[in-house]
Design an enzyme around this catalytic site. Structure first.
Site, PDB file in Angstrom:
ATOM      1  N   GLU A  48     -44.774  14.958  -4.233  1.00 34.94           N
ATOM      2  CA  GLU A  48     -45.142  13.904  -5.199  1.00 34.94           C
ATOM      3  C   GLU A  48     -44.078  13.777  -6.290  1.00 34.94           C
ATOM      4  O   GLU A  48     -44.364  13.446  -7.439  1.00 34.94           O
ATOM      5  CB  GLU A  48     -46.556  14.117  -5.744  1.00 34.94           C
ATOM      6  CG  GLU A  48     -47.571  14.095  -4.590  1.00 34.94           C
ATOM      7  CD  GLU A  48     -48.980  13.691  -4.961  1.00 34.94           C
ATOM      8  OE1 GLU A  48     -49.170  13.074  -6.023  1.00 34.94           O
ATOM      9  OE2 GLU A  48     -49.889  13.966  -4.150  1.00 34.94           O
ATOM     10  N   ILE A 103     -46.499  41.935 -12.448  1.00 34.38           N
ATOM     11  CA  ILE A 103     -47.564  42.776 -13.018  1.00 34.38           C
ATOM     12  C   ILE A 103     -48.201  43.637 -11.926  1.00 34.38           C
ATOM     13  O   ILE A 103     -48.495  44.812 -12.124  1.00 34.38           O
ATOM     14  CB  ILE A 103     -48.606  41.889 -13.746  1.00 34.38           C
ATOM     15  CG1 ILE A 103     -47.973  41.290 -15.016  1.00 34.38           C
ATOM     16  CG2 ILE A 103     -49.879  42.683 -14.081  1.00 34.38           C
ATOM     17  CD1 ILE A 103     -48.759  40.160 -15.643  1.00 34.38           C
ATOM     18  N   ARG A 113     -55.253  49.116 -13.411  1.00 36.09           N
ATOM     19  CA  ARG A 113     -54.143  49.931 -12.910  1.00 36.09           C
ATOM     20  C   ARG A 113     -53.639  50.887 -13.995  1.00 36.09           C
ATOM     21  O   ARG A 113     -53.373  50.452 -15.117  1.00 36.09           O
ATOM     22  CB  ARG A 113     -53.027  48.983 -12.472  1.00 36.09           C
ATOM     23  CG  ARG A 113     -51.722  49.630 -12.146  1.00 36.09           C
ATOM     24  CD  ARG A 113     -51.709  50.209 -10.760  1.00 36.09           C
ATOM     25  NE  ARG A 113     -50.389  50.700 -10.407  1.00 36.09           N
ATOM     26  CZ  ARG A 113     -50.168  51.594  -9.464  1.00 36.09           C
ATOM     27  NH1 ARG A 113     -51.181  52.094  -8.776  1.00 36.09           N
ATOM     28  NH2 ARG A 113     -48.955  51.969  -9.179  1.00 36.09           N
ATOM     29  N   THR A 126     -42.405   8.998   2.540  1.00 42.89           N
ATOM     30  CA  THR A 126     -41.172   9.763   2.801  1.00 42.89           C
ATOM     31  C   THR A 126     -40.655   9.561   4.225  1.00 42.89           C
ATOM     32  O   THR A 126     -41.435   9.437   5.178  1.00 42.89           O
ATOM     33  CB  THR A 126     -41.463  11.265   2.567  1.00 42.89           C
ATOM     34  OG1 THR A 126     -41.873  11.423   1.213  1.00 42.89           O
ATOM     35  CG2 THR A 126     -40.251  12.136   2.832  1.00 42.89           C
ATOM     36  N   PRO A 162     -37.016  10.665   6.939  1.00 43.19           N
ATOM     37  CA  PRO A 162     -35.920  11.635   7.053  1.00 43.19           C
ATOM     38  C   PRO A 162     -34.777  11.322   6.078  1.00 43.19           C
ATOM     39  O   PRO A 162     -34.197  12.224   5.484  1.00 43.19           O
ATOM     40  CB  PRO A 162     -35.459  11.490   8.511  1.00 43.19           C
ATOM     41  CG  PRO A 162     -36.671  10.998   9.239  1.00 43.19           C
ATOM     42  CD  PRO A 162     -37.438  10.143   8.255  1.00 43.19           C
TER      43      PRO A 162
HETATM   44  N1  COS Z   1     -45.367   1.767 -11.878  1.00 44.03           N
HETATM   45  C1  COS Z   1     -45.129   0.466 -11.584  1.00 44.03           C
HETATM   46  N2  COS Z   1     -43.930   0.010 -11.182  1.00 44.03           N
HETATM   47  C2  COS Z   1     -42.930   0.901 -11.105  1.00 44.03           C
HETATM   48  C3  COS Z   1     -43.098   2.264 -11.395  1.00 44.03           C
HETATM   49  C4  COS Z   1     -44.383   2.683 -11.804  1.00 44.03           C
HETATM   50  N3  COS Z   1     -44.639   3.963 -12.109  1.00 44.03           N
HETATM   51  N4  COS Z   1     -41.933   2.915 -11.215  1.00 44.03           N
HETATM   52  C5  COS Z   1     -41.047   1.994 -10.821  1.00 44.03           C
HETATM   53  N5  COS Z   1     -41.657   0.768 -10.751  1.00 44.03           N
HETATM   54  C6  COS Z   1     -41.041  -0.511 -10.398  1.00 44.03           C
HETATM   55  C7  COS Z   1     -39.906  -0.801 -11.352  1.00 44.03           C
HETATM   56  O1  COS Z   1     -40.384  -1.462 -12.514  1.00 44.03           O
HETATM   57  C8  COS Z   1     -39.022  -1.704 -10.527  1.00 44.03           C
HETATM   58  O2  COS Z   1     -39.571  -3.002 -10.499  1.00 44.03           O
HETATM   59  P1  COS Z   1     -38.684  -4.302 -10.893  1.00 44.03           P
HETATM   60  O3  COS Z   1     -37.568  -4.305  -9.897  1.00 44.03           O
HETATM   61  O4  COS Z   1     -39.638  -5.425 -10.731  1.00 44.03           O
HETATM   62  O5  COS Z   1     -38.223  -4.057 -12.265  1.00 44.03           O
HETATM   63  C9  COS Z   1     -39.183  -1.126  -9.132  1.00 44.03           C
HETATM   64  O6  COS Z   1     -40.409  -0.423  -9.117  1.00 44.03           O
HETATM   65  C10 COS Z   1     -38.049  -0.200  -8.772  1.00 44.03           C
HETATM   66  O7  COS Z   1     -38.029   0.841  -9.732  1.00 44.03           O
HETATM   67  P2  COS Z   1     -36.733   1.694 -10.030  1.00 44.03           P
HETATM   68  O8  COS Z   1     -35.562   0.772 -10.250  1.00 44.03           O
HETATM   69  O9  COS Z   1     -37.056   2.662 -11.098  1.00 44.03           O
HETATM   70  O10 COS Z   1     -36.537   2.432  -8.628  1.00 44.03           O
HETATM   71  P3  COS Z   1     -35.522   3.572  -8.183  1.00 44.03           P
HETATM   72  O11 COS Z   1     -35.101   3.299  -6.802  1.00 44.03           O
HETATM   73  O12 COS Z   1     -34.464   3.773  -9.206  1.00 44.03           O
HETATM   74  O13 COS Z   1     -36.437   4.905  -8.076  1.00 44.03           O
HETATM   75  C11 COS Z   1     -37.830   6.731  -8.621  1.00 44.03           C
HETATM   76  C12 COS Z   1     -37.398   5.298  -8.919  1.00 44.03           C
HETATM   77  C13 COS Z   1     -36.672   7.686  -8.473  1.00 44.03           C
HETATM   78  C14 COS Z   1     -38.648   7.131  -9.831  1.00 44.03           C
HETATM   79  C15 COS Z   1     -38.717   6.748  -7.343  1.00 44.03           C
HETATM   80  O14 COS Z   1     -37.930   6.482  -6.209  1.00 44.03           O
HETATM   81  C16 COS Z   1     -39.491   8.022  -7.145  1.00 44.03           C
HETATM   82  O15 COS Z   1     -40.513   8.266  -7.771  1.00 44.03           O
HETATM   83  N6  COS Z   1     -39.020   8.891  -6.201  1.00 44.03           N
HETATM   84  C17 COS Z   1     -39.760  10.043  -5.811  1.00 44.03           C
HETATM   85  C18 COS Z   1     -40.634   9.693  -4.663  1.00 44.03           C
HETATM   86  C19 COS Z   1     -41.710  10.704  -4.466  1.00 44.03           C
HETATM   87  O16 COS Z   1     -42.401  11.096  -5.393  1.00 44.03           O
HETATM   88  N7  COS Z   1     -41.866  11.111  -3.234  1.00 44.03           N
HETATM   89  C20 COS Z   1     -42.899  12.001  -2.881  1.00 44.03           C
HETATM   90  C21 COS Z   1     -43.508  11.476  -1.653  1.00 44.03           C
HETATM   91  S1  COS Z   1     -45.197  11.476  -1.647  1.00 44.03           S
HETATM   92  S2  COS Z   1     -45.715  13.323  -1.399  1.00 44.03           S
END
Ligand code: COS
Length: 382
Positions: A363, A337, A268, A125, A127
């Site tokens: 996450e 409750i 209670r 993550t 900003p």
């Molecule tokens: N496993 C393996 N590969 C994955 C995957 C997974 N679970 N999810 C995505 N990918 C791959 C995709 O297949 C794609 O690869 P190709 O370009 O080769 O096809 C690539 O990664 C990009 O995926 P996608 O197009 O789905 O990316 P987006 O930018 O649209 O975003 C989300 C996907 C929104 C799902 C992602 O950004 C996400 O999970 N965001 C939340 C982040 C998060 O949880 N943050 C918390 C921080 S840690 S506390």
């Protein structure tokens, strides 16, 4: 390989005892002091909790996902801040190495992570890049045998104690999307890394999050995890696993709050009878039980799917979405409750109410889980 039945029972019983006898009695103290005592951290080390998910050849317990879920269900029965102490070593901080590390990287880092000698932290993550993780701006530019890292990572759990970071950075600034990102192991002692003071937050006092600032930090090229340009996939697969882990913690917390609610409803008295005799209270207990049971069943199913080596991204997100929202409702009912006492700090229920709010955010927010679920459904139908 799964543990034999006797060892599994011993482990789960041992964790349950530790939670009941050592952690529950100091929940309030930890929240007040915003600190988990060193002696407790040492006991966690002795129990092997830092190495739950690290393969035995590197000194960990090498639990299956199902076994890890069973441990998390027990750990959830106390303040989630305690789980956070080991959370990054067991999950997002270490699993990039377990899944994508080469032999040298595993040999160097996993034994220290498993023992808790090194705290592992996960830097994704930023900003400007939270839910849209693929838009991250931190760069890692090749210069000789090093990559030079510049950028700021935000809300990084356990960064203040970290001995290493699993870092996602853009190695190809020409590619603004997921394909420009690579993953690295970054030892925390390298020059050019500053960790900010911990943020003040709504709940989970005792667990800390920080900014991590990289300024011309030179990371040796052999610290790259997996292949160049595959860092986003490393992060996503680490998160798929992490989402099952967090869901199990949500179920554990819900079960704890339900047990507390039942006890309170039995004790209670109002209008001359125990409040548990009232059907409106019973309805809340029944709803909390039904939902936590559903979430427990989902999490175990998803964990077994992962253990069988089957795709589980969709299921992990279903679990995270349902379990994190579920525990919010259970915590809300617990406050209801308990009535006025639910709002009073001494009873601890209001603390859990605040603690669980983060589960719907980190996450991956609930909204992100819905995106992952829907995209998987549509892909499967293609
Ligand atoms: N496993 C393996 N590969 C994955 C995957 C997974 N679970 N999810 C995505 N990918 C791959 C995709 O297949 C794609 O690869 P190709 O370009 O080769 O096809 C690539 O990664 C990009 O995926 P996608 O197009 O789905 O990316 P987006 O930018 O649209 O975003 C989300 C996907 C929104 C799902 C992602 O950004 C996400 O999970 N965001 C939340 C982040 C998060 O949880 N943050 C918390 C921080 S840690 S506390």
């Amino acid at each position: 390989m799964a543990l034999d039945q006797e060892t599994r029972t011993q482990l789960i019983d041992g964790v349950a005892r530790f939670v009941r006898d050592r952690l529950v009695p100091i929940e309030d103290e930890v929240a007040t002091n915003d600190r988990v005592p060193d002696a407790i951290v040492a006991e966690m080390r002795d129990l092997g909790l830092f190495g739950l998910s690290i393969p035995p050849e590197y000194g960990g317990l090498g639990l299956t996902m199902e076994e890890e879920v069973l441990v998390c269900l027990e750990l959830g029965r106390t303040s989630p801040a305690f789980r956070s102490v080991i959370g990054t070593n067991v999950g997002i901080g270490s699993q990039g190495i377990v899944m994508f590390g080469n032999d040298a990287q595993k040999d160097e880092w996993l034994p220290k992570i498993a023992s808790g000698e090194v705290i592992a932290s996960f830097c994704l993550t930023e900003p400007g890049a939270g839910s849209d993780a693929a838009s991250l701006k931190t760069t890692a530019i090749r210069d000789g045998n090093d990559f030079v890292v510049n950028g700021t990572k935000r809300y990084i759990t356990n960064a203040g104690k970290a001995g290493m970071f699993t870092l996602m950075a853009r190695t190809n600034p020409g590619n603004k999307g997921a394909g420009g990102i690579s993953a690295f192991i970054v030892p925390a002692h390298l020059k050019g890394i500053t960790v900010s003071k911990p943020e003040r937050k709504m709940g989970q006092q005792g667990a800390h999050i920080h900014d991590v600032i990289f300024e011309d930090c030179r990371v040796p090229a052999d610290m790259m995890l997996g292949r160049e340009g595959e860092g986003f996939k490393v992060a996503m697969q680490v998160l798929d696993r992490g989402r099952i882990h967090i869901s199990a913690v949500c179920v554990g917390v819900a079960e704890r709050l339900l047990a507390d609610s039942v006890r309170y409803a039995n004790e209670r008295e109002q209008f001359g009878q125990r409040i548990g005799e009232f059907q409106l209270i019973q309805a809340m207990l029944a709803e909390s039980k039904t939902e936590s049971y559903a979430a427990r069943s989902m999490v175990l199913d998803a964990a077994r799917k992962r253990d069988r080596g089957e795709p589980h991204s969709l299921e992990a997100s279903c679990c995270k979405l349902f379990a994190s929202e579920m525990v919010g409702r259970v915590a809300d009912r617990a406050v209801q409750i308990y009535g006025g006492s639910g709002y009073v700090t001494d009873y601890g229920v209001e603390r859990f109410y605040r603690d669980v709010r983060i589960f719907r955010l980190y996450e991956g927010t609930s909204e992100i889980q819905k995106i992952v679920i829907a995209r998987n459904l549509m892909r499967q139908a293609d």
